[in-house]
Enzyme design. Structure first.
Site, PDB file in Angstrom:
ATOM      1  N   ARG A  21      -0.393 -10.805   7.210  1.00 32.74           N
ATOM      2  CA  ARG A  21      -0.499  -9.349   7.094  1.00 32.74           C
ATOM      3  C   ARG A  21      -1.916  -8.863   7.317  1.00 32.74           C
ATOM      4  O   ARG A  21      -2.836  -9.321   6.661  1.00 32.74           O
ATOM      5  CB  ARG A  21       0.014  -8.912   5.715  1.00 32.74           C
ATOM      6  CG  ARG A  21       1.485  -9.202   5.606  1.00 32.74           C
ATOM      7  CD  ARG A  21       2.084  -8.897   4.272  1.00 32.74           C
ATOM      8  NE  ARG A  21       3.545  -8.891   4.458  1.00 32.74           N
ATOM      9  CZ  ARG A  21       4.394  -8.220   3.712  1.00 32.74           C
ATOM     10  NH1 ARG A  21       3.947  -7.500   2.706  1.00 32.74           N
ATOM     11  NH2 ARG A  21       5.684  -8.257   3.977  1.00 32.74           N
ATOM     12  N   SER A 136      23.711  -7.744  -9.373  1.00 36.47           N
ATOM     13  CA  SER A 136      22.641  -7.200  -8.546  1.00 36.47           C
ATOM     14  C   SER A 136      23.084  -7.120  -7.085  1.00 36.47           C
ATOM     15  O   SER A 136      23.562  -8.111  -6.520  1.00 36.47           O
ATOM     16  CB  SER A 136      21.422  -8.129  -8.699  1.00 36.47           C
ATOM     17  OG  SER A 136      20.361  -7.718  -7.892  1.00 36.47           O
ATOM     18  N   SER A 188      15.404   1.128   1.513  1.00 36.27           N
ATOM     19  CA  SER A 188      14.276   1.663   2.278  1.00 36.27           C
ATOM     20  C   SER A 188      14.026   0.965   3.597  1.00 36.27           C
ATOM     21  O   SER A 188      13.300   1.495   4.434  1.00 36.27           O
ATOM     22  CB  SER A 188      13.016   1.605   1.436  1.00 36.27           C
ATOM     23  OG  SER A 188      12.614   0.258   1.280  1.00 36.27           O
ATOM     24  N   HIS A 216      13.566   5.831  -3.267  1.00 39.55           N
ATOM     25  CA  HIS A 216      13.439   6.420  -1.931  1.00 39.55           C
ATOM     26  C   HIS A 216      14.270   7.687  -1.766  1.00 39.55           C
ATOM     27  O   HIS A 216      14.512   8.125  -0.646  1.00 39.55           O
ATOM     28  CB  HIS A 216      13.779   5.397  -0.853  1.00 39.55           C
ATOM     29  CG  HIS A 216      12.731   4.350  -0.752  1.00 39.55           C
ATOM     30  ND1 HIS A 216      11.580   4.510  -0.021  1.00 39.55           N
ATOM     31  CD2 HIS A 216      12.626   3.146  -1.362  1.00 39.55           C
ATOM     32  CE1 HIS A 216      10.818   3.436  -0.152  1.00 39.55           C
ATOM     33  NE2 HIS A 216      11.427   2.595  -0.963  1.00 39.55           N
ATOM     34  N   THR A 244      10.195   6.635  -8.739  1.00 42.47           N
ATOM     35  CA  THR A 244       8.744   6.502  -8.607  1.00 42.47           C
ATOM     36  C   THR A 244       8.103   7.875  -8.483  1.00 42.47           C
ATOM     37  O   THR A 244       8.744   8.833  -8.028  1.00 42.47           O
ATOM     38  CB  THR A 244       8.353   5.652  -7.381  1.00 42.47           C
ATOM     39  OG1 THR A 244       6.937   5.463  -7.376  1.00 42.47           O
ATOM     40  CG2 THR A 244       8.741   6.327  -6.067  1.00 42.47           C
ATOM     41  N   LYS A 247       6.002   7.985  -4.182  1.00 40.40           N
ATOM     42  CA  LYS A 247       6.505   8.173  -2.825  1.00 40.40           C
ATOM     43  C   LYS A 247       6.636   9.681  -2.555  1.00 40.40           C
ATOM     44  O   LYS A 247       5.620  10.333  -2.362  1.00 40.40           O
ATOM     45  CB  LYS A 247       7.748   7.329  -2.615  1.00 40.40           C
ATOM     46  CG  LYS A 247       7.328   5.828  -2.548  1.00 40.40           C
ATOM     47  CD  LYS A 247       8.393   4.793  -2.582  1.00 40.40           C
ATOM     48  CE  LYS A 247       7.747   3.402  -2.585  1.00 40.40           C
ATOM     49  NZ  LYS A 247       8.686   2.309  -2.858  1.00 40.40           N
ATOM     50  N   THR A 276      -0.022  -2.160 -21.793  1.00 35.46           N
ATOM     51  CA  THR A 276      -0.817  -1.751 -20.640  1.00 35.46           C
ATOM     52  C   THR A 276      -1.312  -0.317 -20.835  1.00 35.46           C
ATOM     53  O   THR A 276      -0.653   0.488 -21.500  1.00 35.46           O
ATOM     54  CB  THR A 276       0.025  -1.906 -19.338  1.00 35.46           C
ATOM     55  OG1 THR A 276      -0.823  -1.723 -18.217  1.00 35.46           O
ATOM     56  CG2 THR A 276       1.176  -0.924 -19.272  1.00 35.46           C
ATOM     57  N   THR A 277      -2.457  -0.029 -20.288  1.00 33.51           N
ATOM     58  CA  THR A 277      -3.066   1.288 -20.429  1.00 33.51           C
ATOM     59  C   THR A 277      -2.173   2.361 -19.808  1.00 33.51           C
ATOM     60  O   THR A 277      -1.639   2.168 -18.717  1.00 33.51           O
ATOM     61  CB  THR A 277      -4.453   1.283 -19.758  1.00 33.51           C
ATOM     62  OG1 THR A 277      -5.256   0.296 -20.398  1.00 33.51           O
ATOM     63  CG2 THR A 277      -5.142   2.636 -19.863  1.00 33.51           C
ATOM     64  N   THR A 362       9.313  -8.820   3.305  1.00 30.57           N
ATOM     65  CA  THR A 362       9.886  -7.493   3.043  1.00 30.57           C
ATOM     66  C   THR A 362      11.287  -7.382   3.639  1.00 30.57           C
ATOM     67  O   THR A 362      12.182  -6.768   3.059  1.00 30.57           O
ATOM     68  CB  THR A 362       8.954  -6.398   3.604  1.00 30.57           C
ATOM     69  OG1 THR A 362       7.643  -6.604   3.061  1.00 30.57           O
ATOM     70  CG2 THR A 362       9.424  -5.007   3.242  1.00 30.57           C
TER      71      THR A 362
HETATM   72  C1  PLP Z   1       8.460   1.057  -3.643  1.00 31.59           C
HETATM   73  C2  PLP Z   1       9.679   0.637  -4.421  1.00 31.59           C
HETATM   74  C3  PLP Z   1       9.616   0.416  -5.792  1.00 31.59           C
HETATM   75  C4  PLP Z   1       8.306   0.390  -6.501  1.00 31.59           C
HETATM   76  O1  PLP Z   1       7.765   1.647  -6.672  1.00 31.59           O
HETATM   77  P1  PLP Z   1       6.189   1.802  -6.796  1.00 31.59           P
HETATM   78  O2  PLP Z   1       6.006   3.061  -7.530  1.00 31.59           O
HETATM   79  O3  PLP Z   1       5.648   1.794  -5.397  1.00 31.59           O
HETATM   80  O4  PLP Z   1       5.704   0.593  -7.564  1.00 31.59           O
HETATM   81  C5  PLP Z   1      10.783   0.204  -6.505  1.00 31.59           C
HETATM   82  N1  PLP Z   1      11.976   0.165  -5.887  1.00 31.59           N
HETATM   83  C6  PLP Z   1      12.071   0.323  -4.560  1.00 31.59           C
HETATM   84  C7  PLP Z   1      13.420   0.280  -3.925  1.00 31.59           C
HETATM   85  C8  PLP Z   1      10.938   0.545  -3.784  1.00 31.59           C
HETATM   86  O5  PLP Z   1      11.037   0.656  -2.455  1.00 31.59           O
END
Ligand code: PLP
Length: 404
Positions: A21, A136, A188, A216, A244, A247, A276-277, A362
């Site tokens: 990469r 899953s 995604s 996504h 998230t 994104k 974690t913080t 990926t």
């Molecule tokens: C990007 C992604 C995550 C992780 O989200 P981040 O906020 O980037 O850590 C979780 N699930 C899927 C399907 C993703 O594509």
């Protein structure tokens, strides 16, 4: 260095198969998305980004930027602690309220990333629920897979987006199992969308809990950006919705939403939440602003849809093969890591187009691709330029066309 040979041997193997990469060195410029500077060979050049997950450009929305800047000036940078030890800021609670409302749930819990939210929530559910079995989807994201693995619960993989296979696998489990069905809405890399209704119905039939990753989809689908489950009117039938803030919302962080008891359970037992913080308050405030904006504004979503349709139509007209799917993600399959990298390099060097090659791990080997994510700020001229460039390259590189 004594250990470097060990590291280098594995890196050399990656390079030999074309899966090493290389990161593009970029500087984003506020207000100019999807334009960015690319630092290259000691110089700087202008590029148009075609693979950003800041799908709607909200990371540069003036209100979102102002909220972050203002909160940083008012409260400083870091939260100053874990959520339990002085780190819970009012901005976190506002954000969690906003998220619970977005998904029509009682409660929400914010994490430092979507990855951490999946990892922490699934590992805690799988580890602590009696006789947990996690079912899953075979194409689930790495963060879910790692969470399930870490839980040490029994794992059953069902065929991607196949409710009948899920039904069979649920039926085969012992009566005392706590069943958790984990899946995504928009996948995604292929851009396909899960049949959420059918999956939820199968899960309900077997008394299974549902865990839906809408990473996504949030911000982009549904009348308020609540995701595909909102669009389909199914949010109240999904036990846990995960998303998230990094994104379409354009900031950073992850979250889960669900019942008050569910969120309290994860809050109380998840190592990845506790130790974690907390997110910086400025980040939380920016995310809240972005969510609020996308709850009412249809402008970004409508323009994104228009540009996605436009790019698809132009690719079709030129016979450039791309996967047909119902989402905003346009994968152009190249199916070879070296060729994918070469195309990506040419696009950047010759046309100022940045699209990262997508390679193993990926996606599976042999399915390497370019993955385009048109957004509301790609102009019609950007699309024409991209299609012209792909046309030239397809000819030069003798890659099969759809009509050829
Ligand atoms: C990007 C992604 C995550 C992780 O989200 P981040 O906020 O980037 O850590 C979780 N699930 C899927 C399907 C993703 O594509």
């Amino acid at each position: 260095m004594p250990f470097d040979k060990l590291f280098e041997a594995q890196l050399d193997a990656l390079k030999a198969e074309g899966n090493y990469r290389y990161f593009a060195d970029l500087t984003r410029k506020c207000g100019q998305h999807p334009r960015a500077k690319n630092h290259h060979d000691g110089g700087v050049r202008d590029v148009t980004v075609w693979c950003s997950n800041d799908y709607l450009g909200m990371g540069q929305h003036p209100d979102v930027v102002a909220a972050m800047a203002r909160t940083a000036m008012e409260c400083g940078t870091g939260a100053g602690g874990t959520r339990n030890i002085s780190g819970t800021q009012h901005q976190h609670l506002e954000l969690e309220q906003e998220l619970a409302d977005l998904h029509g749930k009682d409660a929400a819990l914010v994490f430092t990333s979507g990855y951490v939210s999946n990892w922490a929530a699934l590992s805690t559910l799988g580890a602590r629920l009696p006789n947990a079995v996690i079912l899953s989807d075979s194409l689930n994201h790495a963060s879910m897979i790692e969470g399930i693995r870490h839980s040490r619960a029994q794992k059953v993989i069902w065929k991607h987006n196949d409710p009948e296979d899920l039904d069979r696998k649920l039926a085969a489990l012992p009566a005392n199992a706590t069943r958790i069905v984990a899946f995504e809405s928009v996948y995604s890399m292929d851009g396909d969308i899960a049949p959420i209704r059918e999956i939820v119905e199968v899960a309900e039939k077997h008394g299974a809990m549902t865990y839906l990753d809408e990473v996504h989809a949030v911000g982009m689908y549904g009348p308020r950006g609540g995701g595909v489950a909102e669009q389909e009117g199914l949010m109240d039938r999904v036990t846990l919705i995960e998303g998230t803030l990094g994104k379409a919302f354009g900031v950073m962080g992850g979250y889960i939403t669900g019942s008050a008891a569910l969120c309290d359970f994860i809050r109380s037992f998840a190592s990845g939440f506790i130790f974690t913080t907390a997110l910086p308050p400025a980040v939380a405030a920016a995310a809240t602003t972005s969510i609020r904006h996308l709850k009412v504004s249809q402008t970004e979503r409508a323009l994104q849809r228009r540009q996605v349709e436009r790019l698809r139509a132009r690719l079709d007209a030129e016979g450039i093969p791309h996967e047909h799917n119902p989402s905003h993600i346009i994968p152009v399959m190249v199916k070879d890591p070296v060729k994918t990298r070469m195309l990506s390099d040419y696009l950047m060097d010759e046309f100022g187009i940045y699209v990262q090659p997508i390679n193993y791990p990926t996606v599976p080997k042999g399915t390497e691709r370019l993955r385009f994510t048109p957004g509301p700020r790609h102009t019609d001229a950007d699309i024409d330029h991209l299609v012209m460039a792909l046309k030239v390259l397809w000819k030069q590189c003798a890659i099969a066309r759809k009509t050829a």
